[in-house]
Scaffold this motif. Structure first.
Motif, mmCIF file in Angstrom:
data_model
loop_
_atom_site.group_PDB
_atom_site.id
_atom_site.type_symbol
_atom_site.label_atom_id
_atom_site.label_comp_id
_atom_site.label_asym_id
_atom_site.label_seq_id
_atom_site.Cartn_x
_atom_site.Cartn_y
_atom_site.Cartn_z
ATOM 1 N N LEU A 176 6.534 -46.193 -21.580
ATOM 2 C CA LEU A 176 7.623 -46.726 -20.747
ATOM 3 C C LEU A 176 8.809 -45.760 -20.738
ATOM 4 N N LEU A 177 9.089 -45.177 -21.905
ATOM 5 C CA LEU A 177 10.171 -44.189 -21.981
ATOM 6 C C LEU A 177 9.826 -42.942 -21.175
ATOM 7 N N ALA A 178 8.553 -42.551 -21.192
ATOM 8 C CA ALA A 178 8.127 -41.348 -20.465
ATOM 9 C C ALA A 178 8.352 -41.504 -18.966
ATOM 10 N N LEU A 179 8.186 -42.722 -18.473
ATOM 11 C CA LEU A 179 8.371 -42.948 -17.032
ATOM 12 C C LEU A 179 9.793 -42.589 -16.592
ATOM 13 N N THR A 180 10.755 -42.837 -17.465
ATOM 14 C CA THR A 180 12.137 -42.520 -17.077
ATOM 15 C C THR A 180 12.506 -41.081 -17.451
ATOM 16 N N ALA A 181 11.761 -40.469 -18.369
ATOM 17 C CA ALA A 181 12.076 -39.091 -18.786
ATOM 18 C C ALA A 181 11.467 -38.056 -17.848
ATOM 19 N N ALA A 182 10.464 -38.446 -17.045
ATOM 20 C CA ALA A 182 9.765 -37.476 -16.190
ATOM 21 C C ALA A 182 10.717 -36.891 -15.148
ATOM 22 N N ARG A 183 10.627 -35.581 -14.967
ATOM 23 C CA ARG A 183 11.497 -34.866 -14.010
ATOM 24 C C ARG A 183 10.651 -34.095 -13.007
ATOM 25 N N ASP A 184 11.079 -34.107 -11.737
ATOM 26 C CA ASP A 184 10.331 -33.415 -10.675
ATOM 27 C C ASP A 184 10.060 -31.959 -11.050
ATOM 28 N N GLY A 185 8.824 -31.551 -10.902
ATOM 29 C CA GLY A 185 8.455 -30.156 -11.130
ATOM 30 C C GLY A 185 8.295 -29.780 -12.580
ATOM 31 N N GLU A 186 8.463 -30.759 -13.489
ATOM 32 C CA GLU A 186 8.349 -30.453 -14.921
ATOM 33 C C GLU A 186 7.179 -31.194 -15.552
ATOM 34 N N ALA B 239 -5.220 -37.550 -4.684
ATOM 35 C CA ALA B 239 -4.914 -38.841 -4.061
ATOM 36 C C ALA B 239 -3.430 -39.168 -4.195
ATOM 37 N N MET B 240 -2.854 -38.852 -5.370
ATOM 38 C CA MET B 240 -1.422 -39.091 -5.573
ATOM 39 C C MET B 240 -0.592 -38.232 -4.613
ATOM 40 N N ARG B 241 -0.989 -36.977 -4.472
ATOM 41 C CA ARG B 241 -0.266 -36.061 -3.569
ATOM 42 C C ARG B 241 -0.308 -36.592 -2.136
ATOM 43 N N ASP B 242 -1.505 -37.002 -1.710
ATOM 44 C CA ASP B 242 -1.654 -37.521 -0.337
ATOM 45 C C ASP B 242 -0.815 -38.775 -0.126
ATOM 46 N N ALA B 243 -0.724 -39.606 -1.176
ATOM 47 C CA ALA B 243 0.009 -40.881 -1.049
ATOM 48 C C ALA B 243 1.512 -40.701 -1.275
ATOM 49 N N GLY B 244 1.905 -39.536 -1.744
ATOM 50 C CA GLY B 244 3.328 -39.306 -1.998
ATOM 51 C C GLY B 244 3.817 -39.912 -3.305
ATOM 52 N N ILE B 245 2.909 -40.100 -4.280
ATOM 53 C CA ILE B 245 3.313 -40.618 -5.605
ATOM 54 C C ILE B 245 3.638 -39.420 -6.482
ATOM 55 N N ARG B 246 4.833 -39.407 -7.046
ATOM 56 C CA ARG B 246 5.334 -38.159 -7.632
ATOM 57 C C ARG B 246 5.486 -38.190 -9.147
ATOM 58 N N THR B 247 5.054 -39.259 -9.803
ATOM 59 C CA THR B 247 5.233 -39.346 -11.257
ATOM 60 C C THR B 247 3.914 -39.740 -11.926
ATOM 61 N N LEU B 248 3.603 -39.032 -13.031
ATOM 62 C CA LEU B 248 2.349 -39.273 -13.765
ATOM 63 C C LEU B 248 2.625 -39.279 -15.263
ATOM 64 N N VAL B 249 2.049 -40.254 -15.965
ATOM 65 C CA VAL B 249 2.016 -40.215 -17.439
ATOM 66 C C VAL B 249 0.549 -40.154 -17.835
ATOM 67 N N ALA C 233 3.322 -26.299 -8.611
ATOM 68 C CA ALA C 233 3.006 -26.035 -7.207
ATOM 69 C C ALA C 233 3.545 -27.108 -6.279
ATOM 70 N N HIS C 234 3.497 -28.356 -6.715
ATOM 71 C CA HIS C 234 3.786 -29.460 -5.790
ATOM 72 C C HIS C 234 4.903 -30.378 -6.261
ATOM 73 N N GLY C 235 5.577 -30.018 -7.365
ATOM 74 C CA GLY C 235 6.771 -30.773 -7.768
ATOM 75 C C GLY C 235 6.493 -32.090 -8.471
ATOM 76 N N LEU C 236 5.234 -32.306 -8.917
ATOM 77 C CA LEU C 236 4.934 -33.535 -9.658
ATOM 78 C C LEU C 236 5.823 -33.635 -10.901
ATOM 79 N N ALA C 237 6.240 -34.849 -11.236
ATOM 80 C CA ALA C 237 6.948 -35.116 -12.496
ATOM 81 C C ALA C 237 5.926 -35.701 -13.458
ATOM 82 N N ALA C 238 5.641 -35.011 -14.571
ATOM 83 C CA ALA C 238 4.547 -35.467 -15.430
ATOM 84 C C ALA C 238 4.917 -35.404 -16.902
ATOM 85 N N VAL C 239 4.382 -36.363 -17.652
ATOM 86 C CA VAL C 239 4.500 -36.365 -19.108
ATOM 87 C C VAL C 239 3.096 -36.561 -19.680
ATOM 88 N N SER C 240 2.669 -35.631 -20.539
ATOM 89 C CA SER C 240 1.422 -35.816 -21.299
ATOM 90 C C SER C 240 1.796 -36.227 -22.706
#
Ligand SMILES: O=c1ccn([C@@H]2O[C@H](COP(=O)(O)OP(=O)(O)O[C@H]3O[C@H](CO)[C@H](O)[C@H](O)[C@H]3O)[C@@H](O)[C@H]2O)c(=O)[nH]1
Length: 322
Positions: A231-241, A102-112, A157-164
């Motif tokens: 909140l810090l993770a939201l700014t640390a997330a980088r595309d494709g990482e 759903a995020m991919r379809d909507a164009g949302i590119r950041t996930l925590v 694969a799709h350039g998501l910026a994610a922090v777990s």
């Protein structure tokens, strides 16, 4: 300050509601998505938009107005996951697959994402770093690890910026937001129920572990400090990482030390009884949080166990059934 719109899944739960409140306090717009299967409608912070629904159905309405998704919604009881694993795979793993699509379809590119120390299982060495082997000892941890792998694939694969963020033992309260599980299985709320007279004694699950006093050692972290890392993770997330960070204080406390701290904080005797070990409990779980400090710039402000217990105690007294 630039403000954004964020989706918080599971924002009617303990940790999600604290993060939602912190995002609102920072001036952002927040939508909480929660099916209220374990969350509480009253926990959704004032000012948040609330959607009662499942992450599986988020694709029906998710759109590009959201800057990022913070994904807390999950089944999270270790014992329940052992007794009945299938809903854990369906909800935690299947639900996140639907959310990522759903995020991919909507164009949302950041996930925590809310990951857990349970992804590591019984550690070979402590403190635990993020490159430690991952060998979960229960289905809950296995599903969270599977989601971490799924997120890594999505980033590549799709350039998501994610922090777990791999939480150790979250405790304490923040304003009106505290821990209210039903049934309650976590040590600190149970100990405080004894202090309140709602329970006769707390069971200590095993006193023959290879630890200094024989009881399990855990790394307790204040929910407000945990929330700040999101909140810090939201700014640390980088595309494709896909960045993975442990969140703990790096200090281990035994079950007996937790009970003793609660006695001092509450002034109540808090009787305990020694019970058999709980299946799947590792002897010692203590985080190395060096990466969170260095990469996120995270600085916990309430690392003392007595402060964590004191905040949980204030919440427990306020919400006690008369
Ligand atoms: O009545 C109780 C409850 C707990 N414990 C002990 O207290 C420690 C902490 O137990 P919690 O249930 O509070 O926390 P866990 O370490 O089991 O759980 C934490 O880690 C889990 C993964 O390992 C999940 O992520 C879970 O949500 C998170 O709170 C454990 O050694 C447990 O055996 C007792 O002795 N008596």
């Amino acid at each position: 300050m630039s403000t954004h719109s964020y989706l918080v899944t599971g924002g009617a739960g303990y940790i999600g509601s604290v993060v939602a409140a912190r995002l609102l306090a920072a001036g952002h717009a927040v939508t909480v998505l929660d099916d209220l299967s374990t969350g509480h409608r009253a926990a959704v912070p004032d000012g948040a938009r609330f959607i009662e629904g499942r992450v599986q159905d988020a694709g029906e309405w998710l759109d590009s107005s959201y800057e990022a998704v913070l994904h807390f919604a999950a089944h999270s009881q270790v014992g329940q996951s052992v007794a009945d694993p299938e809903p854990y795979w369906r909800n935690n793993v299947g639900g996140t697959a639907d959310l990522l699509a759903a995020m991919r379809d909507a164009g949302i590119r950041t996930l925590v994402f809310s990951s857990t120390a349970a992804t590591y299982g019984e550690p070979a060495t402590v403190p635990i770093t993020e490159d430690a082997p991952t060998a979960p000892t229960n289905p809950y941890g296995a599903t969270k690890l599977a989601v971490d792998h799924m997120i890594s694939g999505e980033c590549a694969a799709h350039g998501l910026a994610a922090v777990s963020l791999r939480y150790f033992n979250v405790a304490g309260a923040h304003g009106p937001h505290g821990e209210r599980h039903d049934p309650e299985t976590h040590l600190i709320p149970l100990v405080l129920q004894v202090a309140l007279g709602e329970r006769a004694a707390v069971s200590v699950y095993g006193d023959d572990y290879p630890t200094p006093d024989g009881t399990c050692v855990r790394d307790y972290i204040h929910v407000a400090d945990l929330a700040e890392a999101h909140l810090l993770a939201l700014t640390a997330a980088r595309d494709g990482e896909h960045l993975i960070c442990n969140l703990g204080n790096g200090n281990g406390f035994s079950v007996h030390e937790v009970i003793e701290t609660a006695r001092k904080v509450t002034g109540h005797p808090i009787p305990h009884i020694t019970a058999p070990r709980r299946p799947g409990d590792p002897a010692t779980l203590v985080a190395s949080a060096a990466r969170a400090r260095e990469t996120l710039g995270w600085h916990p402000t309430r690392p003392d166990l007595a402060d964590i217990v004191a905040d949980a105690w204030e919440f427990a007294r306020r919400t006690a059934t008369p």
